[in-house]
Scaffold this active site. Structure first.
Site, PDB file in Angstrom:
ATOM      1  N   ASP B 384       0.781  -1.231   0.000  1.00  0.00           N
ATOM      2  CA  ASP B 384       0.000   0.000   0.000  1.00  0.00           C
ATOM      3  C   ASP B 384       0.817   1.289   0.000  1.00  0.00           C
ATOM      4  OD1 ASP B 384      -2.536  -1.207  -0.101  1.00  0.00           O
ATOM      5  OD2 ASP B 384      -2.524  -1.585   2.040  1.00  0.00           O
ATOM      6  N   TYR B 472      -9.987  -0.699   2.838  1.00  0.00           N
ATOM      7  CA  TYR B 472      -9.424  -0.868   4.168  1.00  0.00           C
ATOM      8  C   TYR B 472      -9.048   0.464   4.805  1.00  0.00           C
ATOM      9  CZ  TYR B 472      -8.660  -5.393   6.215  1.00  0.00           C
ATOM     10  OH  TYR B 472      -8.844  -6.555   6.907  1.00  0.00           O
TER      11      TYR B 472
END
Lengths: 741, 741
Positions: B384, B472
């Site tokens: 990420d 998320y």
């Protein structure tokens, strides 16, 4: 009190105590007062209730005494008069009048009629059968009240059941198991003074340069290491100098160990192997605020507080039934376990029904082995609950510091060694906690560009006690979350058990010499030790019959050519059939989740409803399994065990832990390998710490914590806190500094 | 906005966007506006700053727009005008005018003069040499300001250093390493719309029964799995239906994957393997408060708040230097790392001196492999930070919910893909936290009968950000304690990435079929996945040259006859000489402590001063080391690594992570096995989670957290918080409910 005045006070108290002591040791056991009212008042108002201060306050204490002993925050401290307490729930602890009734009943029982000395080591509620408790509903008549009594009479231990209504007494067969009951407070306090009646001991102390009136001694359970220590109740006493400091623990008279017969108070042996070791200095050891020189360079923080101007959201019904948000549970102090949580239920957000989660949970045993095999240290392998009473050592909490201002306090009602009831005030606190944490959140990101930002604050309910087992302080929190999670957290603070040494710097230590710890200050070694705290968790997920499932997370290889991925993880469910399937040691590289499920109940889409136990940081005992301490502490051989429910199996180290030989532990029970599938089962979890001390632990330790969670897993159909509202400014309090109020 | 209105709004926005989009895709890259002021305002006031809403608000937004976008608590939200920001500290991030200056400088640079398309993937401060920063003191003139720029020009990545004062541009050699820079926000947003220009794609969507205007798509980094994916910048796009819910993530159009060329926006391949899988229903998926039916049976809690009526105790000097209690550190938002803490120093309570603890700490990389090897899932192995930008995805925090009311907010100033600066407001919060915890305590027990009860509350300082990487949400906390401990905590919340299935109940699933996860709701599977968060921790314990010591806790056997104890534990210190000595996998049954010490500095009694890293719950990656995702995420092969300081080694997965092949990871650097004893060293710690989803995670997940600590170990001579005062009633606030204020 200034430190000089305090010392003077101590010296005077000690002299008075000595006189009283010599009277005391000539009495066979604690004297039996005619009425208990006076004692009761003593103990209601005093944080301490020992033979020592009971003697001092045989009459109601004067107002002056009271001021000293009262918690500093009377505004938030409602003194509860326990004399008129009556039980409301089948699990409510014995009341003062019930304990008195037990004493009266037993007084006329054959066992106690002879002139043999006796002592009550435990007088607590004998909980009714689980099936009866499960059937009981508020409004039903109370189940028959019984007391479970552990008494020693003429050197023999007895377990008695006393029917409080009928007066019937049943004597239980305890068999030939080794070990003695938990010490009474009187056992501990009298042991600390007993060596003073021995001239050799006194001479030794004076030879070490310690004035007798500066002496502070500790009663140290000696474990069990073989035949020489069998067939009599023994204890070891080690002493410290309290000259110049309230923190005598940092001033050990190293190597001096008195072996004492705890019943006769006779000195059996004095071992003195530390004559060349100086007593460490008092300087910089006192931790009391009144003893500090405050450094003006040290910056402090502005006042900060958890505030609930509309008051707490929980209620405590009938003294023991806590109701908060979607939770309900029964809470009671216990002299051995500290705190017992029973009948914990959580509300289902869809059906509104209260659903069973846990029938009973408590600290079953502790095991604290020190890692020094030498004469004055090898035996230090404490089992604090069974030897000292984890609840007996739980002192009154300090309002505003042990718990936030919004806390509610619960007292313990216990029985002294002579069977008289007393009150341990403010032993447990309950409070709502907002720590700035987030219950759940989601923002949409630039990727989607949707303007969504939904966040919910996390508010929890904490039940806390702090047990001070001599030097160490254990803070035990049961934290309930609205998402159904229960976090059980243990904090370690207090004072290290240290060893005297002649070294003042590590550069004096020859290369290979083992110090068994860290040099913390001149002449002070912090000895390496472990802490294990074993919890009894009788999970009842939507009913008593549950199964234990190990969900193993296992690497799978993909068949060649089937996927660009070579490997992935799969969750493989293994239902434990018998106890040995559930003896679990954690493995980082062969991980599992550990579920307790109700195999007969499934969610809408077919998952078995359950809770999982989620470990966090922990430590495993590495001692030899045939080392005597590890045999006694064998319940720490695994991190998880599961046993079929058996009302006699509650104490992981055995019912009689003191000097036990380890034949009545959880490890032994579990070896029977009984079936545990779809049965009423009990989960046992051990939380561990390795403690290699460091200088920051001197002279008092910043709290170190670890925890584990009981967490719903397919217990709810969906996120149970989806519908909680966010915080908005208009609901939050308006606060002013106190000074400007 | 009601949910119906919201949908209408979305539909209209989408139509407008589509028109704009078709204009957009015909432009080579983002258009270059003449002035940046308008854009700046757009982004200052909007939580989102993407090409989409920049188009919409090319003029200053109207007041009405502002109201929607402003945080709900303006009282506590001081809008900072960043246009006049100037740097004060050598580590201060680039200001708006500096970013503009960089753009101006580069505009005339040869690389950007051709008509080739280009984009800026990163424009951040090029931090001065560590030695210069360490020498710099407040009052000194600022070190030369430079920008580190990562740009792609005509399909080639360049790393440039731009001297902001002199205008000099140095082009760095990046060699032939694989991988591409972090995507720009424009890369991500334009990729989500690109498939709509493909008729086959649109037909497929309509065949699935989804109206094009209900479509929401996500740009999914595709990792690297071999030659077919090399030599061009690719991305996979998967789509969802947002009909009837804001939580489109729960409505996947399963099995449909579009492979897209991220530069040309050309659809390379459409894989459609889920035609038989229904799109899960929208019912019960929306998590917004406005969409809830509130159950009156659900009990909520009274307002609760952390209150500091005299205000916070910390200051933020010159925008970035945080000073609180005994701590001081430099704090800045970063587009890739999220938050960077630098020059963390703690005050010695004895000398009053500020002592170095950590030169720099930040989230270096994340690795999130999903555990499903099938066509539409095998590639989901997110990194990420390096792929999406952990800071780029950190959305404005929600005052009162993401952070308590006493929080201070810090904005991020970043550069868009065209090099224009924009402001990510309220990206980081700083607040003092009191959670009812205990700093240290000790009560004397009945054993000694001394009347002592000393307790100190624990107050900490938290730095928080929350990154929403599509579904998320990662909450990252740096928590500073007055006892010198730093706790780094990661919370996981947000929404699961789920898989569509034809099953509505587990009883329909044939025995051996692998679902790769848990059936969460009808037609919805929560796929098993892991999260690894790797932290870069350049520890400088009292100076840069440090050593890493593994203190192994090892069982010792006592020689026969020497002690009644057969075994005990000893702490054995092993100083790591080279990197391979410090590649650590945790072992519960062969435990160690992990210290970073200054070998040249000792305490008064001779212990090396140090900090230790203290793990809590964590997980280890179990994937095959030669599985392509694990090769790229090889920095998770150990929990701890230690490398010699090297300014080019900051990103554990490599500088260019996107589609990288894993030849520039921490694991590769560490294989060089360089000396690390008594050198400037960097500690790397990976925190891991295995996530087997459960129904409670649907439709949004209650936060799950784990943490690790950096803890002083013989760093201080003694307990550094011995002298903090207890709470007393007179200091605490007087609070009223807001309604009665």
């Amino acid at each position: 009190m200034e430190s000089r005045n305090f010392l003077r006070f101590l010296a005077i108290s000690l002299s008075v105590s000595l006189v009283l002591f010599f009277t005391w040791v000539h009495l066979p056991y604690a004297p039996q007062p005619n009425t208990t009212t006076d004692l009761l008042y003593c103990s209601t108002n005093s944080p301490w209730c020992t033979s020592k201060n009971r003697f001092q306050s045989i009459n109601k204490p004067s107002t002056a005494d009271n001021i000293l002993e009262k918690p500093p925050n009377p505004k938030h401290h409602k003194v509860h008069n326990h004399e008129s307490d009556t039980p409301h729930h089948p699990l409510d602890p014995l009341t003062i009048s019930e304990i008195n009734r037990v004493r009266t009943i037993l007084k006329s029982h054959a066992l106690f009629k002879s002139s043999s000395p006796f002592a009550f080591h435990s007088v607590v509620l004998e909980e009714p059968d689980k099936t009866l408790v499960l059937q009981w509903k508020k409004g039903d008549s109370l189940l028959p009240r019984k007391a479970a009594v552990v008494a020693r009479v003429a050197g023999k231990s007895h377990v008695l059941t006393v029917d409080i209504t009928t007066g019937e007494v049943a004597v239980q067969e305890t068999g030939s198991r080794s070990g003695y009951p938990t010490m009474t407070i009187e056992d501990m306090t009298s042991s600390t003074w007993a060596p003073l009646s021995n001239a050799d001991f006194n001479r030794t102390i004076i030879q070490r340069g310690v004035d007798l009136q500066d002496l502070a001694c500790l009663p140290i359970s000696l474990g069990w290491f073989g035949e020489s220590e069998e067939n009599r109740r023994l204890i070891k006493v080690q002493c410290y100098s309290m000259e110049g400091t309230a923190n005598f623990y940092m001033r050990p008279i190293e190597g001096l160990t008195v072996l004492l017969d705890m019943d006769s108070k006779e000195v059996v042996e004095i071992s003195d192997k530390g004559r060349d070791i100086p007593i460490p200095k008092a300087a910089n050891t006192d931790y009391r605020y009144s003893a500090q020189k405050i450094n003006p360079e040290m910056m402090f923080v502005n006042p900060i507080s958890i505030e609930q101007p509309k008051g707490p959201s929980f209620t405590v019904e009938d003294e023991h039934l806590v109701k908060w948000a979607n939770w309900e549970f029964h809470l009671k102090p216990d002299p051995r376990a500290g705190v017992i949580i029973s009948r914990a239920k959580v509300r289902d957000p869809d059906s509104g029904e209260m659903r069973n989660v846990m029938y009973k949970g408590f600290t079953s045993e502790l095991f604290v082995p020190y890692m020094d095999p030498t004469d004055a240290w090898y035996f230090k392998t404490y089992m604090d609950a069974g030897e000292y009473g984890f609840g007996l050592q739980a002192m009154p909490l300090d309002p505003l510091n042990d718990c936030p201002r919004n806390a509610y306090y619960m007292d313990g009602v216990f029985a002294a060694g002579d069977g008289t009831p007393y009150v341990r005030s403010d032993m447990v606190c309950v409070f709502e906690r907002y720590a700035g944490d987030i219950g759940w959140r989601h923002s949409e990101s630039p990727i989607t560009g949707m303007e969504i930002r939904e966040v919910r604050p996390k508010v929890t309910l904490v039940v806390r006690m702090a047990a001070s087992v001599a030097n160490y302080d254990y803070i035990v929190d049961w934290e309930f979350q609205t998402d159904g999670l229960i976090r059980i957290k243990v904090g370690l603070s207090g004072i290290l058990m240290v060893k005297g040494t002649s070294y003042v710097n590590t550069n004096q230590v020859p290369g290979q010499q083992n110090l068994y710890g860290t040099l913390l200050s001149e002449n002070v070694i912090g000895v390496i030790h472990d802490h294990y705290i074993t919890f009894y968790l009788d999970m009842d997920i939507d009913g008593s019959d549950n199964s234990f499932v190990e969900v193993n997370i296992k690497k799978q290889k993909t068949p060649p050519g089937e996927s660009p991925r070579r490997s992935y993880l799969k969750a493989i469910r293994n239902v434990a059939k018998t106890e040995k399937d559930a003896q679990i040691q954690f493995k980082l590289y062969d991980p599992s989740e550990f579920h307790v499920v109700n195999p007969m109940k499934r969610t809408r889409v077919g998952n078995p409803v359950g809770y999982k136990v989620v470990p966090a940081g922990t430590a495993a005992s590495l001692l030899d399994h045939d080392d005597p301490p590890q045999k006694r502490g064998a319940f720490t051989n695994n991190q998880i065990w599961v046993t079929p429910y058996n009302r006699s199996e509650q104490w992981a180290g055995g019912l009689f832990v003191y000097q036990s030989q380890g034949e009545d532990t959880l490890a032994v029970w579990s070896e029977r390998d009984r079936p545990i599938e779809n049965r009423d089962i009990v989960l046992w979890y051990t939380l561990g710490f390795h403690h290699v001390p460091c200088q920051e632990d001197f002279p008092i330790m910043p709290t170190v914590s670890s925890s584990f969670d009981l967490k719903p897993v397919n217990f709810f159909e969906s996120n149970p806190i989806l519908r909680i509202p966010p915080n908005v400014e208009k609901d939050l309090p308006v606060c002013k500094p106190a000074a400007s109020a």
